[in-house]
Every structure is written in structure tokens, then in C-alpha cells.
Design a protein around this motif. Structure first.
Motif, PDB file in Angstrom:
ATOM      1  N   LEU A 292      67.301 -41.428 -45.192  1.00  0.00           N
ATOM      2  CA  LEU A 292      68.665 -41.660 -44.883  1.00  0.00           C
ATOM      3  C   LEU A 292      69.291 -40.845 -43.593  1.00  0.00           C
ATOM      4  CD1 LEU A 292      70.006 -39.043 -46.221  1.00  0.00           C
ATOM      5  CD2 LEU A 292      69.597 -40.436 -48.371  1.00  0.00           C
ATOM      6  N   HIS A 293      70.179 -41.182 -43.040  1.00  0.00           N
ATOM      7  CA  HIS A 293      70.910 -40.467 -41.812  1.00  0.00           C
ATOM      8  C   HIS A 293      72.288 -39.982 -42.277  1.00  0.00           C
ATOM      9  CE1 HIS A 293      67.797 -41.743 -38.987  1.00  0.00           C
ATOM     10  NE2 HIS A 293      67.617 -42.672 -39.692  1.00  0.00           N
ATOM     11  N   ILE A 294      72.448 -38.634 -42.052  1.00  0.00           N
ATOM     12  CA  ILE A 294      73.722 -38.363 -42.745  1.00  0.00           C
ATOM     13  C   ILE A 294      74.211 -36.854 -41.948  1.00  0.00           C
ATOM     14  CG2 ILE A 294      72.659 -36.846 -44.578  1.00  0.00           C
ATOM     15  CD1 ILE A 294      75.355 -37.719 -46.251  1.00  0.00           C
ATOM     16  N   LYS A 295      75.222 -36.619 -41.765  1.00  0.00           N
ATOM     17  CA  LYS A 295      75.621 -35.348 -41.399  1.00  0.00           C
ATOM     18  C   LYS A 295      75.748 -34.165 -42.312  1.00  0.00           C
ATOM     19  CE  LYS A 295      78.406 -37.106 -37.322  1.00  0.00           C
ATOM     20  NZ  LYS A 295      77.286 -36.810 -36.504  1.00  0.00           N
ATOM     21  N   VAL A 296      75.148 -33.053 -42.131  1.00  0.00           N
ATOM     22  CA  VAL A 296      75.039 -32.077 -43.165  1.00  0.00           C
ATOM     23  C   VAL A 296      75.918 -30.704 -42.178  1.00  0.00           C
ATOM     24  CG1 VAL A 296      73.600 -30.540 -44.120  1.00  0.00           C
ATOM     25  CG2 VAL A 296      72.920 -32.804 -43.962  1.00  0.00           C
ATOM     26  N   PRO A 297      76.699 -29.968 -43.080  1.00  0.00           N
ATOM     27  CA  PRO A 297      77.229 -28.935 -42.640  1.00  0.00           C
ATOM     28  C   PRO A 297      76.568 -27.732 -42.203  1.00  0.00           C
ATOM     29  CG  PRO A 297      77.946 -29.048 -44.821  1.00  0.00           C
ATOM     30  CD  PRO A 297      77.358 -30.411 -44.519  1.00  0.00           C
ATOM     31  N   LEU A 298      76.743 -26.949 -41.199  1.00  0.00           N
ATOM     32  CA  LEU A 298      76.246 -25.874 -40.817  1.00  0.00           C
ATOM     33  C   LEU A 298      76.847 -24.518 -41.495  1.00  0.00           C
ATOM     34  CD1 LEU A 298      75.388 -26.180 -37.137  1.00  0.00           C
ATOM     35  CD2 LEU A 298      73.774 -26.711 -38.960  1.00  0.00           C
ATOM     36  N   HIS A 299      76.128 -23.659 -42.151  1.00  0.00           N
ATOM     37  CA  HIS A 299      76.716 -22.463 -42.651  1.00  0.00           C
ATOM     38  C   HIS A 299      76.328 -21.206 -41.840  1.00  0.00           C
ATOM     39  CE1 HIS A 299      78.183 -23.619 -47.000  1.00  0.00           C
ATOM     40  NE2 HIS A 299      78.615 -24.477 -45.950  1.00  0.00           N
ATOM     41  N   PHE A 300      77.072 -20.651 -41.212  1.00  0.00           N
ATOM     42  CA  PHE A 300      76.581 -19.232 -40.331  1.00  0.00           C
ATOM     43  C   PHE A 300      76.667 -18.206 -41.068  1.00  0.00           C
ATOM     44  CE2 PHE A 300      78.446 -22.754 -37.568  1.00  0.00           C
ATOM     45  CZ  PHE A 300      77.233 -22.907 -36.566  1.00  0.00           C
ATOM     46  N   VAL A 301      75.369 -17.318 -40.920  1.00  0.00           N
ATOM     47  CA  VAL A 301      75.510 -15.961 -41.792  1.00  0.00           C
ATOM     48  C   VAL A 301      75.069 -14.934 -40.805  1.00  0.00           C
ATOM     49  CG1 VAL A 301      74.711 -17.193 -43.954  1.00  0.00           C
ATOM     50  CG2 VAL A 301      72.844 -16.265 -42.461  1.00  0.00           C
ATOM     51  N   ASN A 302      75.469 -13.765 -41.194  1.00  0.00           N
ATOM     52  CA  ASN A 302      75.049 -12.341 -40.432  1.00  0.00           C
ATOM     53  C   ASN A 302      75.624 -12.328 -39.168  1.00  0.00           C
ATOM     54  OD1 ASN A 302      73.294 -11.598 -42.683  1.00  0.00           O
ATOM     55  ND2 ASN A 302      71.510 -12.775 -41.828  1.00  0.00           N
ATOM     56  N   ALA A 303      76.628 -12.882 -38.874  1.00  0.00           N
ATOM     57  CA  ALA A 303      77.599 -12.829 -37.674  1.00  0.00           C
ATOM     58  C   ALA A 303      77.795 -11.320 -37.260  1.00  0.00           C
ATOM     59  CB  ALA A 303      78.752 -13.819 -37.512  1.00  0.00           C
ATOM     60  N   ASP A 304      78.297 -10.460 -38.405  1.00  0.00           N
ATOM     61  CA  ASP A 304      78.671  -9.128 -38.239  1.00  0.00           C
ATOM     62  C   ASP A 304      77.672  -8.434 -37.800  1.00  0.00           C
ATOM     63  OD1 ASP A 304      81.080 -10.047 -38.817  1.00  0.00           O
ATOM     64  OD2 ASP A 304      81.180  -9.377 -40.959  1.00  0.00           O
ATOM     65  N   ALA A 305      76.313  -8.788 -38.231  1.00  0.00           N
ATOM     66  CA  ALA A 305      75.176  -7.855 -37.735  1.00  0.00           C
ATOM     67  C   ALA A 305      74.411  -8.177 -36.551  1.00  0.00           C
ATOM     68  CB  ALA A 305      74.203  -8.195 -39.148  1.00  0.00           C
ATOM     69  N   ALA A 306      75.191  -9.210 -36.029  1.00  0.00           N
ATOM     70  CA  ALA A 306      74.302  -9.403 -34.647  1.00  0.00           C
ATOM     71  C   ALA A 306      74.482  -8.357 -33.623  1.00  0.00           C
ATOM     72  CB  ALA A 306      75.272 -10.912 -34.160  1.00  0.00           C
ATOM     73  N   PRO A 307      73.620  -8.086 -32.758  1.00  0.00           N
ATOM     74  CA  PRO A 307      73.754  -7.044 -31.693  1.00  0.00           C
ATOM     75  C   PRO A 307      74.638  -7.334 -30.756  1.00  0.00           C
ATOM     76  CG  PRO A 307      71.395  -7.640 -32.412  1.00  0.00           C
ATOM     77  CD  PRO A 307      72.051  -8.496 -33.042  1.00  0.00           C
ATOM     78  N   GLY A 308      74.928  -8.505 -30.458  1.00  0.00           N
ATOM     79  CA  GLY A 308      75.850  -8.800 -29.398  1.00  0.00           C
ATOM     80  C   GLY A 308      77.126  -8.482 -29.669  1.00  0.00           C
ATOM     81  N   VAL A 309      77.696  -8.578 -31.257  1.00  0.00           N
ATOM     82  CA  VAL A 309      78.559  -8.406 -32.048  1.00  0.00           C
ATOM     83  C   VAL A 309      79.042  -6.932 -32.112  1.00  0.00           C
ATOM     84  CG1 VAL A 309      80.202  -8.968 -33.721  1.00  0.00           C
ATOM     85  CG2 VAL A 309      78.903 -10.828 -32.689  1.00  0.00           C
ATOM     86  N   LYS A 310      77.992  -6.270 -32.918  1.00  0.00           N
ATOM     87  CA  LYS A 310      78.033  -5.070 -33.475  1.00  0.00           C
ATOM     88  C   LYS A 310      77.909  -3.848 -32.463  1.00  0.00           C
ATOM     89  CE  LYS A 310      76.041  -2.558 -37.398  1.00  0.00           C
ATOM     90  NZ  LYS A 310      75.241  -2.468 -38.696  1.00  0.00           N
ATOM     91  N   LEU A 311      77.040  -4.319 -31.505  1.00  0.00           N
ATOM     92  CA  LEU A 311      76.688  -3.087 -30.520  1.00  0.00           C
ATOM     93  C   LEU A 311      77.472  -3.446 -29.038  1.00  0.00           C
ATOM     94  CD1 LEU A 311      73.103  -2.707 -30.841  1.00  0.00           C
ATOM     95  CD2 LEU A 311      74.917  -1.230 -31.959  1.00  0.00           C
ATOM     96  N   GLY A 312      77.729  -4.737 -28.828  1.00  0.00           N
ATOM     97  CA  GLY A 312      78.152  -5.257 -27.437  1.00  0.00           C
ATOM     98  C   GLY A 312      79.555  -5.553 -27.589  1.00  0.00           C
ATOM     99  N   GLY A 313      80.207  -5.708 -28.735  1.00  0.00           N
ATOM    100  CA  GLY A 313      81.585  -5.905 -28.777  1.00  0.00           C
ATOM    101  C   GLY A 313      81.892  -7.441 -28.655  1.00  0.00           C
ATOM    102  N   GLY A 314      80.738  -8.330 -28.567  1.00  0.00           N
ATOM    103  CA  GLY A 314      80.954  -9.941 -28.318  1.00  0.00           C
ATOM    104  C   GLY A 314      81.533 -10.587 -29.123  1.00  0.00           C
ATOM    105  N   ILE A 315      81.678 -11.842 -28.957  1.00  0.00           N
ATOM    106  CA  ILE A 315      82.380 -12.793 -30.034  1.00  0.00           C
ATOM    107  C   ILE A 315      81.498 -13.800 -29.938  1.00  0.00           C
ATOM    108  CG2 ILE A 315      84.460 -14.361 -30.341  1.00  0.00           C
ATOM    109  CD1 ILE A 315      85.966 -12.523 -28.433  1.00  0.00           C
TER     110      ILE A 315
END
Length: 197
Positions: free
Chosen positions: A101-124
Motif C-alpha cells: 500500500l501507499h500511504i503518508k506516514v508522519p516523521l518524529h524528530f528526536v535529539n534536536a537539542d543534542a545536535a552539535p549545530g544547536v548545542k555548540l553552534g546556537g543554530g536552529i
């Protein structure tokens, strides 16, 4: 997660019959596909209204109980009232356990706060996609697909090909050679002030 939708077969069709159903707290619906004739049914409004608020309900194989006979179906379309909190009509498609079957499935994003670009670089973190179109057998259908952002550097992106997929699940865009961006880490908090100093 197993969902059961309780339905009743209906005989009357047309806009007048649908209006009478809605006035009685019912929702007109239809079941089609699976090599059988379409069946017109009705659902309890409050029950389906609350089920539709559960994210997994939209990406699960449902047990549709029509007057005691259970069929496996997918939710294919929902019509809502333009401003009232009312469900006007629901479409279900029968599922063959041996057909993909073909169906749309939602994405769940995890560990965004731990990403080096956010934690160390202050990115979004920017979410470019929130769901993906997948192909799989009904038994392999995931409620959601997890996207791990834990290694995302500043200025970097995660693409469809970087997502770890459950067994038996294929992303339709990738099969067409379209490796879309799913999320990226951009910008830097306080970047303009730092540059000015």
C-alpha cells in the motif's frame, strides 16, 4: 496500536439522507476497493471525531466493524466542516494483506537539542518535511518514522536517504531518485550581534 471503528451499513443515500444522519449525530462514510463493491456506512460522530485526533490513526491499518463483520481498512479521506468542529464525511479503503500500500506516514524528530549545530553552534533546526509517502505491506506499516537529529552540524541537512527505515518500508520519493531534504540546521542565535561587535 490497534484501532477499531464501529460502523453501521446504511441504505439511504444522497444529500438529504446525509443531512438527516448528521442531525442524528452520525457521519456518512464509504468503504471501497479490495475487489468488492463500495459499501455506504455511517459512524458515530463523537467516536470518529476523537479517533481522528490521534496521529497514529491516520497511518494505521484499522479494524472496521460493520454490523459485526470486521474488515481491514485504511483511512483515505476526511471532510471537515469549514468552521465548525464537525466531521462531514469519511472514506476508507479496503486492505489486501498481500498487496503493498501507499500511504503518508508522519516523521518524529528526536535529539534536536543534542545536535552539535544547536548545542555548540546556537543554530536552529528547520523541519522541511513532516511526513513521507511510503510503500509497504500492511503488516509492515509503521505508525511513524523516527528521524535522529543528534549528529546534525550547523549548516548541514538530513535527507531522505539518511533516514533509518523499518524493515519492508520504502520511501516513494527515493525510488524515483528524489532525495529530498528532511531537516536542516541553519542560522546562529545572536549571529548578527556577534558580527557587529
Amino acid at each position: 496500536m490497534n484501532f477499531e471503528v464501529i460502523a453501521q451499513a446504511r441504505v439511504e443515500q444522497g444529500s438529504g439522507a446525509s443531512r438527516r444522519l448528521r442531525n442524528a449525530g452520525r457521519v456518512p462514510a464509504i468503504v471501497y476497493g479490495g475487489g468488492a463493491e463500495p459499501t455506504v456506512i455511517s459512524l458515530d460522530h463523537n467516536a470518529i471525531f476523537h479517533q481522528l485526533r490521534v496521529e497514529a490513526f491516520h497511518a494505521s491499518v484499522l479494524n472496521l466493524n460493520i454490523d459485526g463483520k470486521v474488515e481491514k481498512v485504511l483511512l483515505r479521506d476526511v471532510q471537515h466542516h469549514s468552521f465548525k468542529q464537525l466531521v462531514l464525511h469519511v472514506d476508507f479503503q479496503r486492505v489486501n494483506p498481500n498487496e503493498k500500500l501507499h500511504i503518508k506516514v508522519p516523521l518524529h524528530f528526536v535529539n534536536a537539542d543534542a545536535a552539535p549545530g544547536v548545542k555548540l553552534g546556537g543554530g536552529i533546526i528547520n523541519h522541511v518535511l513532516n511526513e513521507v509517502d511510503v510503500s509497504c505491506l500492511p503488516a509492515d506499516l509503521p505508525e511513524f518514522i523516527e528521524v535522529d537529529l543528534g549528529n546534525l552540524q550547523g549548516g548541514a541537512s538530513i535527507h531522505l536517504a539518511d533516514i533509518k527505515l523499518p524493515n519492508g518500508v520504502e520511501i516513494m520519493a527515493l525510488s524515483r531518485g528524489d532525495n529530498q531534504t528532511v531537516a536542516n540546521c541553519s542560522g546562529k542565535l545572536g549571529g548578527e550581534e556577534a558580527a557587529a561587535e
